[in-house]
Design an enzyme around this catalytic site. Structure first.
Site, PDB file in Angstrom:
ATOM      1  N   LYS A  38      28.870  12.336  23.284  1.00 16.89           N
ATOM      2  CA  LYS A  38      28.749  11.541  24.516  1.00 16.89           C
ATOM      3  C   LYS A  38      27.366  11.721  25.147  1.00 16.89           C
ATOM      4  O   LYS A  38      26.666  12.688  24.831  1.00 16.89           O
ATOM      5  CB  LYS A  38      29.836  11.982  25.496  1.00 16.89           C
ATOM      6  N   ARG A 136      41.303  16.925  36.743  1.00 15.82           N
ATOM      7  CA  ARG A 136      40.340  15.843  36.590  1.00 15.82           C
ATOM      8  C   ARG A 136      41.150  14.752  35.894  1.00 15.82           C
ATOM      9  O   ARG A 136      42.163  14.319  36.433  1.00 15.82           O
ATOM     10  CB  ARG A 136      39.112  16.329  35.815  1.00 15.82           C
ATOM     11  N   TYR A 268       1.522  17.486  46.259  1.00 15.68           N
ATOM     12  CA  TYR A 268       2.196  16.946  47.444  1.00 15.68           C
ATOM     13  C   TYR A 268       2.630  18.039  48.399  1.00 15.68           C
ATOM     14  O   TYR A 268       3.226  19.042  47.987  1.00 15.68           O
ATOM     15  CB  TYR A 268       3.456  16.176  47.030  1.00 15.68           C
ATOM     16  N   MET A 316       6.378  12.556  40.158  1.00 14.14           N
ATOM     17  CA  MET A 316       7.171  11.632  39.340  1.00 14.14           C
ATOM     18  C   MET A 316       6.735  11.647  37.878  1.00 14.14           C
ATOM     19  O   MET A 316       7.562  11.760  36.970  1.00 14.14           O
ATOM     20  CB  MET A 316       7.077  10.215  39.917  1.00 14.14           C
TER      21      MET A 316
HETATM   22  C1  PLP Z   1      32.322  17.124  27.210  1.00 13.15           C
HETATM   23  C2  PLP Z   1      33.667  17.467  26.736  1.00 13.15           C
HETATM   24  C3  PLP Z   1      33.833  18.340  25.655  1.00 13.15           C
HETATM   25  C4  PLP Z   1      32.685  19.131  25.045  1.00 13.15           C
HETATM   26  O1  PLP Z   1      32.378  20.208  25.918  1.00 13.15           O
HETATM   27  P1  PLP Z   1      31.264  21.314  25.552  1.00 13.15           P
HETATM   28  O2  PLP Z   1      31.387  22.317  26.647  1.00 13.15           O
HETATM   29  O3  PLP Z   1      29.957  20.611  25.566  1.00 13.15           O
HETATM   30  O4  PLP Z   1      31.602  21.846  24.228  1.00 13.15           O
HETATM   31  C5  PLP Z   1      35.114  18.493  25.156  1.00 13.15           C
HETATM   32  N1  PLP Z   1      36.177  17.859  25.696  1.00 13.15           N
HETATM   33  C6  PLP Z   1      36.053  17.040  26.770  1.00 13.15           C
HETATM   34  C7  PLP Z   1      37.257  16.390  27.339  1.00 13.15           C
HETATM   35  C8  PLP Z   1      34.805  16.828  27.332  1.00 13.15           C
HETATM   36  O5  PLP Z   1      34.678  16.039  28.400  1.00 13.15           O
END
Ligand code: PLP
Length: 376
Positions: A38, A136, A268, A316
């Site tokens: 992801k 969550r 800055y 930036m």
């Molecule tokens: C991002 C995620 C993972 C991977 O987590 P890591 O800590 O990067 O290994 C696994 N399961 C879910 C549901 C996630 O959102």
């Protein structure tokens, strides 16, 4: 051959592959390793990383959104793809058509997916996530309520049960054990109702590294470990069993070098004032490239093999460092933001500490305009 780009990351294919293999070695050949790719593979490039993992035998990949799954399918990736972060109403039909495996987070999600599959006239598979304590995503409905909906399905099939841990690297809290116990209870109730999906999965990097083998089941879902990182543990627990190392090195070129006298304000807000006559190097990247603004006046980089402090505010597109100790540096020379030069090294965890954030945030913060270069 170093890149001629102003700011670039170099990603080692071999490192990604050996990190994946290190995870497989720890969990053993009976457990599938699903590579989590992801968010552009945590900044490493989703398509490229997916190709590496598939070439090393990964049968499953995980993304957050249908749109990410679509990018992988368009790149010709044929592996199973789990979509973990929830579907919006318009996502169900494309998920069916692309052959993605969504995670359902409620019985309402399951019904929508069934309708989309019926409308498309295609069979599909999904996994269902239970909220065992992270609060969550994941359903809080009872196994009985879920089973009732599963029995009505004609077009789609539930192939997996999963949950996600909130605190798997923290051995000072019983939260993970409580989550595992709750997951087992759900699994037993589902089995009593005649539902036994073939995949059970709970563990991301931390539950693999700090060996909790009773949480591995049939699939593990590492992301961070694939990129070479394991979060530090809290409390007293097992040693980190994973031998992984960072796959990404981040470099930026010096755009200008100049000398300023003692007592000169820098950048800055004039938040830095040099005490001695100082040679400055102005680097060709700033917070628009992903260098955390919080490194202003406190971070370090590696210049000619030595640590060099960030001076003044990160801006930036530019960042100023002190290179008084490395006077040979010239415009066009590479400086290391993340990586190693000789004995000096900086990884994303260290940069994150300076910036008051986490390594995930540093890696995912490297912006698309930073060129990605793949090396063996
Ligand atoms: C991002 C995620 C993972 C991977 O987590 P890591 O800590 O990067 O290994 C696994 N399961 C879910 C549901 C996630 O959102």
């Amino acid at each position: 051959m170093p890149s001629s780009a102003r700011c670039y990351v170099e990603i080692s294919r071999g490192r990604i592959a050996s990190n994946f293999e290190a995870v497989q070695a720890v969990v053993g050949s009976e457990v599938e390793v699903m590579g989590v790719v992801k968010a552009e593979a945590y900044g490493h490039g989703m398509v490229e990383v997916s190709r590496i993992l598939v070439s090393r035998g990964a049968r499953w990949l995980a993304v957050s959104t249908v749109s990410e799954g679509e990018q992988l399918r368009h790149a010709g990736i044929e592996a199973e793809i789990l979509v973990m972060a929830g579907l919006l109403p318009g996502d169900y039909r494309p998920a069916v058509e692309l052959g993605l495996t969504p995670v359902a987070h409620s019985t309402a999600d399951i019904r929508r997916f069934e309708e989309a599959a019926a409308a498309a006239g295609r069979q599909a598979r999904f996994h269902i996530k239970f909220d065992t304590g992270m609060s969550r995503l994941g359903t809080r409905e009872t196994p009985g309520e879920v089973a009732e909906v599963l029995r009505t399905l004609r077009m789609i099939q539930c192939d997996g049960l999963l949950t996600h841990f909130a605190s798997a690297s923290d051995f000072s809290t019983p939260q993970t054990d409580a989550q595992i116990a709750r997951f087992d209870e759900i699994g037993r109730e589902m089995a009593d109702l005649g539902i036994a999906p073939r995949y059970l999965h709970l563990s991301s990097t931390n539950a693999i590294a700090y060996a909790r083998p009773h949480a591995w089941r049939t699939i593990v879902r590492p992301g961070h470990a694939i990129y070479g990182y394991v979060s530090p543990a809290k409390g007293v627990g097992p040693q980190n069993a994973l031998r992984v190392s960072p796959a990404l090195t981040w470099k930026v070129k010096i755009v200008a070098v100049k000398d300023v006298p003692a007592n000169t304000l820098v950048g800055y807000g004039g938040i830095a004032c040099v005490k001695r006559a100082t040679r400055l190097a102005i680097l060709g990247a700033g917070y628009a490239d992903g260098i955390p603004h919080r490194l202003s006046n406190r971070g370090k980089v590696i210049a000619a093999g030595k640590f060099a402090p960030v001076l003044g505010a990160v801006s930036m597109d530019l960042t100023t460092i002190d290179i008084t100790d490395s006077p040979q540096l010239r415009p066009g020379d590479d400086i290391t933001l993340l990586g190693r030069e000789g004995k000096a090294s900086i990884d994303a965890q260290e940069m994150a500490r300076w910036a008051g954030t986490i390594s995930y945030n540093v890696l995912c913060g490297i912006k698309p305009r930073v060129q990605r270069v793949y090396v063996d």
